[in-house]
Design an enzyme around this catalytic site. Structure first.
Site, PDB file in Angstrom:
ATOM      1  N   LYS A 182      -7.265   5.884  -4.953  1.00 28.23           N
ATOM      2  CA  LYS A 182      -8.513   5.121  -4.817  1.00 28.23           C
ATOM      3  C   LYS A 182      -9.267   5.539  -3.555  1.00 28.23           C
ATOM      4  O   LYS A 182     -10.447   5.849  -3.583  1.00 28.23           O
ATOM      5  CB  LYS A 182      -8.200   3.618  -4.778  1.00 28.23           C
ATOM      6  N   GLY A 242      -3.333  -1.677  -8.044  1.00 31.56           N
ATOM      7  CA  GLY A 242      -2.653  -0.457  -8.472  1.00 31.56           C
ATOM      8  C   GLY A 242      -1.727  -0.663  -9.654  1.00 31.56           C
ATOM      9  O   GLY A 242      -1.766   0.078 -10.635  1.00 31.56           O
ATOM     10  N   ARG A 243      -0.873  -1.696  -9.578  1.00 33.85           N
ATOM     11  CA  ARG A 243       0.114  -1.902 -10.646  1.00 33.85           C
ATOM     12  C   ARG A 243      -0.512  -2.443 -11.928  1.00 33.85           C
ATOM     13  O   ARG A 243       0.149  -2.535 -12.955  1.00 33.85           O
ATOM     14  CB  ARG A 243       1.222  -2.835 -10.144  1.00 33.85           C
ATOM     15  N   LYS A 485       5.654   2.072   5.944  1.00 30.94           N
ATOM     16  CA  LYS A 485       4.682   3.170   6.138  1.00 30.94           C
ATOM     17  C   LYS A 485       4.370   3.352   7.630  1.00 30.94           C
ATOM     18  O   LYS A 485       4.273   4.464   8.122  1.00 30.94           O
ATOM     19  CB  LYS A 485       3.368   2.855   5.405  1.00 30.94           C
TER      20      LYS A 485
END
Length: 528
Positions: A182, A242-243, A485
């Protein structure tokens, strides 16, 4: 189970699907109480708020409108006062036009060859959903015919082994790469995109990128900077998580390249059919609502933390991994939507394998170890039937014999008395006793076409939303994926510094420092 009226009340049919939840540890009164819980949780209002485009993802201040991705052209679904359906269809029309060009051979690669092989790069929701649908359609006769001579592969992991496997046997001249990100900043996806850009340019030159790479992204500036023509970027929106994005360009583009847009449109229609059922059907007959309430019952009241997803269909082998993300990333939360610690557990530990493979793997635990509620998913008509002369039943009937037997084995078990009557030796009776009363539900699909795959996806998406609405959590954010992350960034800097300047690891705890030293001493990475 001997109460026929109870069992009948626990069977629902809709659009060719049959749900039987009579093997749940629930009475008719339990269901009444769960429906009252739905009312107390304001479930009707929460579903309406989702469909009306209100910002129910409050921590990210976003609408949650994956239902708009498969809405009919004439539907009106608003986000921030604007009907988003025309925008959705603009992208779908663009995908149709582009995929038709690639499939017909009117769009060719840098050396004039048709692009018959596609690698889609993406991770998480940009990979698991599309992979599930692709795997489910691979053996459908109609889809198989429309995919003749084509290949679709998915590159997700930054492990270079995944790259090696994906490009193995492929020729850059006939390969199209779809980069799905995205923001066009996802670390894993962009590293893989740069790796495949290098693979293409090494063989065909830098100018080939515009012919061999396209993007699913909203960041047109970075897309262009990367070397991809922004006209070949396909948009999606921040109201798509996203999912929940398989019905957006994330899934529709690679799947249309492989199977043709008309096949993917059937998938979208199947999902839309369930969307309408979910939005308009009274709760006592509403399949996603009933499934969601039963999950809350199993997790929060009966204390069963896991759920096994058991499709008796090899074509659905990637269904459980996709639902793992849809469910566990959505509902693995420790605080309410208002940020207050929850006094109860939410979320399920999802896992599964196709039957009968799972029977020879983990069913032992399900039958005689921990109690794990099971979802049995069966298909009436096989995609690839086989009838062998001299066999008692067809191969599919053999498979389905197990689909019908396993839920009863879990429900009834086997008592010591029954074993004694069978003259089982005394010392083996405890080992051969099955306690029974282990909950499951059965979902029977008429066949496994693109339409049915869409139905199955939407049932589970909405089931997860129902659980979150009842638990009072935000099922549409995922802050839990962020911390790792951030810490990985510190490690990355250290590895760069150690490789280029020979500096010893510092600023980490003893354990991490020791592991890093061992890695640096024994790995044979070239100096950068």
């Amino acid at each position: 189970m001997s109460d026929a009226n109870r069992c009948q009340s626990m069977m629902m049919e809709f659009d060719g699907l049959l749900l039987d939840y009579s093997r749940q540890r629930a009475t008719v009164e339990t269901m009444d109480k769960l429906l009252n819980l739905a009312k107390a949780s304001q479930l009707t209002e929460k579903i309406s708020r989702m469909f009306n485009g209100e910002h129910i993802n409050s921590t990210e201040n976003r609408s949650v409108l994956h239902v708009a991705l498969r809405a009919p052209k004439d539907a009106v679904i608003k986000a921030d006062g604007m009907n988003v359906v025309p925008e959705v269809w603009n992208v779908l029309d663009k995908i149709k036009e582009f995929s038709d060009k690639i499939r017909s051979g009117s769009w060719v690669g840098a050396t004039g060859k048709p692009l018959k092989d596609v690698i889609a790069i993406g991770i998480g929701g940009s990979f698991l959903g599309p992979l599930f649908v692709h795997t489910a359609l691979q053996t459908d006769p109609e889809a198989l015919e429309s995919a003749k001579g084509r290949q679709l592969r998915f590159l997700a992991n930054i492990d270079p082994v995944d790259v090696a496997r994906n490009i193995s046997g492929l020729n850059p001249e006939t390969t199209l790469v779809v980069v799905v990100s995205k923001t066009f900043t996802t670390a894993e996806t962009m590293l893989n995109a740069r790796t495949l850009r290098e693979w293409i340019t090494a063989a065909l030159g830098a100018s080939a990128v515009a012919k061999h790479m396209v993007a699913v992204s909203t960041n047109l500036a970075l897309v262009e900077k990367f070397g991809i023509d922004p006209n070949n970027a396909f948009a999606f929106w921040d109201w798509v998580g996203g999912r929940y994005s398989v019905c957006s360009a994330v899934g529709v583009l690679p799947l249309s390249l492989q199977y043709g847009f008309s096949m993917v449109e059937k998938f979208l229609k199947g999902a839309s059919s369930i969307d309408q059922h979910f939005q308009s059907t009274p709760f006592e007959k509403n399949i996603p609502v009933l499934l969601g309430l039963l999950s809350v019952w199993n997790v929060s009241f009966l204390g069963y933390p896991a759920r096994a997803i058991l499709p008796y269909s090899q074509a659905l082998e990637k269904f459980a991994p996709h639902i793992q993300q849809v469910s566990m990333e959505s509902n693995g939360k420790g605080v309410s939507i208002d940020g207050l610690p929850l006094p109860f557990e939410t979320g399920e530990i999802d896992f599964g394998e196709p039957g009968t493979n799972g029977q020879h793997s983990f069913y032992q635990l399900i039958h005689q170890g921990r109690v794990i509620p099971c979802d049995f998913i069966g298909i009436v008509k096989s995609q690839q039937p086989v009838y062998l002369k001299g066999e008692v039943v067809s191969n599919h009937d053999e498979l389905m014999s197990n689909f019908f037997a396993q839920p009863d084995a879990l429900a009834y078990g086997k008592t010591p008395e029954q074993l004694q009557k069978e003259n089982v030796s005394e010392n083996l009776i405890p080992h051969k006793t099955f306690s029974g009363n282990r909950p499951s539900l059965s979902l029977l699909l008429p066949e496994l076409t693109a339409y049915n795959v869409g139905q199955l996806l939407a049932i589970y998406e909405h089931r997860v939303a129902v659980q979150g609405f009842v638990w009072g959590i935000n099922s549409f954010d995922q802050w839990g994926v962020e911390l790792g992350k951030v810490l990985a960034t510190q490690v990355r800097k250290q590895l760069h510094s150690s490789r280029t300047q020979g500096t010893a690891p510092e600023g980490f705890n003893y354990s991490t420092t020791t592991l890093l030293k061992r890695y640096l001493e024994t790995s044979s990475e070239p100096q950068m």
